[in-house]
Design an enzyme around this catalytic site. Sequence first.
Site, PDB file in Angstrom:
ATOM      1  N   LYS A   1       0.847  -1.196   0.000  1.00  0.00           N
ATOM      2  CA  LYS A   1       0.000   0.000   0.000  1.00  0.00           C
ATOM      3  C   LYS A   1       0.884   1.247   0.000  1.00  0.00           C
ATOM      4  CE  LYS A   1      -1.881   2.636   3.117  1.00  0.00           C
ATOM      5  NZ  LYS A   1      -1.755   3.926   2.411  1.00  0.00           N
TER       6      LYS A   1
ATOM      7  N   CYS B   1      13.604  11.055   6.511  1.00  0.00           N
ATOM      8  CA  CYS B   1      13.730  10.499   7.864  1.00  0.00           C
ATOM      9  C   CYS B   1      15.155  10.619   8.379  1.00  0.00           C
ATOM     10  CB  CYS B   1      13.274   9.046   7.866  1.00  0.00           C
ATOM     11  SG  CYS B   1      14.092   8.068   6.620  1.00  0.00           S
TER      12      CYS B   1
ATOM     13  N   GLU C   1      10.172  15.567  15.383  1.00  0.00           N
ATOM     14  CA  GLU C   1      10.477  15.494  13.953  1.00  0.00           C
ATOM     15  C   GLU C   1       9.588  16.488  13.209  1.00  0.00           C
ATOM     16  OE1 GLU C   1       9.372  11.890  11.842  1.00  0.00           O
ATOM     17  OE2 GLU C   1      11.306  11.932  10.833  1.00  0.00           O
TER      18      GLU C   1
ATOM     19  N   GLU D   1      10.484   0.985   9.882  1.00  0.00           N
ATOM     20  CA  GLU D   1      11.433   2.074   9.571  1.00  0.00           C
ATOM     21  C   GLU D   1      10.703   3.363   9.883  1.00  0.00           C
ATOM     22  OE1 GLU D   1      14.474   1.780   8.756  1.00  0.00           O
ATOM     23  OE2 GLU D   1      14.628  -0.278   8.010  1.00  0.00           O
TER      24      GLU D   1
HETATM   25  P1  NAD Z   1       2.647   8.060   8.143  1.00  0.00           P
HETATM   26  O1  NAD Z   1       3.085   7.242   9.287  1.00  0.00           O
HETATM   27  O2  NAD Z   1       1.553   9.020   8.342  1.00  0.00           O
HETATM   28  O3  NAD Z   1       2.198   7.122   6.932  1.00  0.00           O
HETATM   29  C1  NAD Z   1       3.038   6.111   6.428  1.00  0.00           C
HETATM   30  C2  NAD Z   1       2.178   5.056   5.764  1.00  0.00           C
HETATM   31  O4  NAD Z   1       1.387   4.429   6.772  1.00  0.00           O
HETATM   32  C3  NAD Z   1       1.191   5.608   4.733  1.00  0.00           C
HETATM   33  O5  NAD Z   1       1.082   4.690   3.663  1.00  0.00           O
HETATM   34  C4  NAD Z   1      -0.109   5.654   5.514  1.00  0.00           C
HETATM   35  O6  NAD Z   1      -1.255   5.544   4.694  1.00  0.00           O
HETATM   36  C5  NAD Z   1       0.041   4.423   6.381  1.00  0.00           C
HETATM   37  N1  NAD Z   1      -0.800   4.459   7.594  1.00  0.00           N
HETATM   38  C6  NAD Z   1      -1.172   5.536   8.322  1.00  0.00           C
HETATM   39  N2  NAD Z   1      -1.980   5.143   9.346  1.00  0.00           N
HETATM   40  C7  NAD Z   1      -2.103   3.806   9.268  1.00  0.00           C
HETATM   41  C8  NAD Z   1      -2.807   2.823  10.028  1.00  0.00           C
HETATM   42  N3  NAD Z   1      -3.538   3.166  11.088  1.00  0.00           N
HETATM   43  N4  NAD Z   1      -2.710   1.532   9.653  1.00  0.00           N
HETATM   44  C9  NAD Z   1      -1.961   1.171   8.597  1.00  0.00           C
HETATM   45  N5  NAD Z   1      -1.296   2.054   7.816  1.00  0.00           N
HETATM   46  C10 NAD Z   1      -1.344   3.364   8.153  1.00  0.00           C
HETATM   47  O7  NAD Z   1       3.983   8.739   7.619  1.00  0.00           O
HETATM   48  P2  NAD Z   1       4.136   9.734   6.406  1.00  0.00           P
HETATM   49  O8  NAD Z   1       3.648  11.060   6.882  1.00  0.00           O
HETATM   50  O9  NAD Z   1       3.605   9.167   5.153  1.00  0.00           O
HETATM   51  O10 NAD Z   1       5.736   9.728   6.263  1.00  0.00           O
HETATM   52  C11 NAD Z   1       6.523  10.453   7.055  1.00  0.00           C
HETATM   53  C12 NAD Z   1       7.119   9.624   8.192  1.00  0.00           C
HETATM   54  O11 NAD Z   1       7.800   8.485   7.678  1.00  0.00           O
HETATM   55  C13 NAD Z   1       8.158  10.396   8.959  1.00  0.00           C
HETATM   56  O12 NAD Z   1       7.997  10.198  10.341  1.00  0.00           O
HETATM   57  C14 NAD Z   1       9.468   9.801   8.480  1.00  0.00           C
HETATM   58  O13 NAD Z   1      10.531   9.935   9.379  1.00  0.00           O
HETATM   59  C15 NAD Z   1       9.099   8.400   8.247  1.00  0.00           C
HETATM   60  N6  NAD Z   1      10.041   7.787   7.313  1.00  0.00           N
HETATM   61  C16 NAD Z   1      10.930   6.877   7.780  1.00  0.00           C
HETATM   62  C17 NAD Z   1      11.858   6.298   6.927  1.00  0.00           C
HETATM   63  C18 NAD Z   1      12.829   5.282   7.430  1.00  0.00           C
HETATM   64  O14 NAD Z   1      13.354   4.555   6.619  1.00  0.00           O
HETATM   65  N7  NAD Z   1      13.089   5.182   8.710  1.00  0.00           N
HETATM   66  C19 NAD Z   1      11.878   6.634   5.584  1.00  0.00           C
HETATM   67  C20 NAD Z   1      10.966   7.570   5.127  1.00  0.00           C
HETATM   68  C21 NAD Z   1      10.044   8.136   6.003  1.00  0.00           C
END
Ligand code: NAD
Length: 486
Positions: free
Chosen positions: A179, A288, A389, A254
Site C-alpha cells: 500500500k 527520515c 520530527e 522504519e
Molecule cells: P505516516 O506514518 O503518516 O504514513 C506512512 C504510511 O502508513 C502511509 O502509507 C499511511 O497511509 C500508512 N498508515 C497511516 N496510518 C495507518 C494505520 N492506522 N494503519 C496502517 N497504515 C497506516 O507517515 P508519512 O507522513 O507518510 O511519512 C513520514 C514519516 O515516515 C516520517 O515520520 C518519516 O521519518 C518516516 N520515514 C521513515 C523512513 C525510514 O526509513 N526510517 C523513511 C521515510 C520516512
Amino acid sequence: MTTETVATAEMLIGGRRVAANDGQTFDTYNPATGEVIARVPEAGPEDVDRAVGAARQAFDGGKWPAFSAAKRGRILLKAAALIRARLEELAELETRNGGKTITDSRGEVLGTAASFEYYAGAATRIMGETIPVSAPGLDLTLREPVGVCAQIIPWNFPIVMAGWKLAPALAAGCTVVLKPAEQTPLTALKLGEILSEAGLPDGVVNIVTGPGETTGSALINHPLIDKIAITGSTEVGKIVMHAAAEGIKRVSLELGGKSPNIVFDDVDIESVVDQSVYSVFANAGQDCCARTRFFVHERIADEFTAALAERTRRLRVGDPRDEQSEIGAIISPEQQANIERYLDIGQKEGAELLVGGTRPGDTSLASGNFLLPAVFAGVRNDMRIAREEIFGPVVGVLTFRDEEEAISLANATQYGLSGSIWTRDIGRAIRLMRRVRAGVLSVNSNSSVHVEAPFGGFKMSGIGRELGTRALDLYTEVKNVYIAVD
Ligand code: NAD
C-alpha cells in the site's frame, strides 16, 4: 498555470488492473501546483481481502516460492532493466506527484532499479548453515520465505521505498500486498505494471491504494498476513506493532528520526557547510535521515552558523521540473502548515530564525506548497524544535564544548536513525562512531543509504534492517532440520 490532465488510476489485484469494488476514488495532487492529477481507487475491506487472498493463493498454491532462486532473480533483473528504460517517464511522474526536483526523482528511480538488481543477485545467496550438534546425524538450517507480506510505504520517497520493500521480499520467495501512501500512489502503481511485464506471476505482487486509517488498517489486521513491513511515522509504527501482536505477525519498522550532524573545530568549514545543507534540506527536508540537529563545536560555532545561513539563503527553491531547482515542493498544504507551526514554536521558545521559513516571493510558485529553507540558531536540546520530527526544511544549530558533551547531546533523543560526524581526527571519529546511538552513521559525509549496506534505526526509529543482505532476514524464516544417521 498549466492545467493537468486528470487520469484514472487502477490498482493491481491478482494480476488484474481494477477499480475499487464499490467504485470509491480519491484525488491525488501535484504539490507544486495544487492541481488534481489523478483519481485513484479507494480500497475498502473487500478489496484488501481480495488482494490478500490473491497473495495467499500465489504463495500457498502458486509457483513463486517454488521457482528456483535464479529464476526469481532473472525476473527481478528484467524489472530493473524496464525501470531503467523508463527512467524519464517514471521520474517525471514522481516529480508531478511528489513535488520533488526532477534531479532527485531521477536518482530515486535509478535507486529503485539498483534495489532490483542487487536482490536479483542476492536471491541465489540466501543460504543456511550446517551445525555440529552433539547427536549423531546431520543438522542444517533452511531459510524459507516468511509468507504473505503487507508492505506500507510513505510519501517522501515513493518509488524507491516500494523498491526497498518489494525487491528483497520477492527475492526471498514471499508474496506481497503493497500500500503506497495516499498522497503518492502513482509511481508504485506503475511499478506494479512493470513487474507484471517482467514476468511476475499473477497475485505475487498486489497493490492497493487508499488512506492509512481504513485501507492500511484493513491490511495490517488481515488474518492471512504473515508479516508487516512499514516505513512511516513512529506513531503509526506503534499502531502497526499492536496489530502485529494480535496475530503474532512478523514486523519490521522504519520510522522517524531527529538526527545529529556533529561538527568539530578541525574541519574545513566551507566544505562541511556545502555538504551539510543537503543532509537536511534535500527533498525539502522531508527525509527520515535529515540531520536536523547541527551540533557545532563552540570555537567555530559563530563562523559555521553564519556560513550555513549564507549557503542556505543561496539554495534554489523552485519549480521541481526545472533542472536548476535544488528544493521542490512540500508534499501537501497540511504538511506545510505543520512546518510553519514549528517555525512559530521555535521562535516562541526563544530560538533565533536566521534565514528562511517564509514562502518564496516568486508568484509562479504561489499555488504550490513551497517554503524557503530555515536555519535556527540559539537552539537548546530541550526545545520542541530540537526534540520533535518536523519533517520539513528546518535545521537548528546547537553548540558543544567537548567530545563527551557532543555525544550526550546527540544521544538525548527518543530517535536513533542516522547521523554525521565531521572531524579530521580519526581516533575521535572512531570513538564517536561507537558511542552515537543510531543505526546509520557517516563520517565526513552526509550520505546515509547504500543498497548493499544495512539501513534502519535504534530506539524509536525502528526495528530491523532494510537493504543489503540483512533485509533478507526480514523476509525469511529459519527452519532447523535434524537428519538422523543410523
Ligand atoms: P505516516 O506514518 O503518516 O504514513 C506512512 C504510511 O502508513 C502511509 O502509507 C499511511 O497511509 C500508512 N498508515 C497511516 N496510518 C495507518 C494505520 N492506522 N494503519 C496502517 N497504515 C497506516 O507517515 P508519512 O507522513 O507518510 O511519512 C513520514 C514519516 O515516515 C516520517 O515520520 C518519516 O521519518 C518516516 N520515514 C521513515 C523512513 C525510514 O526509513 N526510517 C523513511 C521515510 C520516512
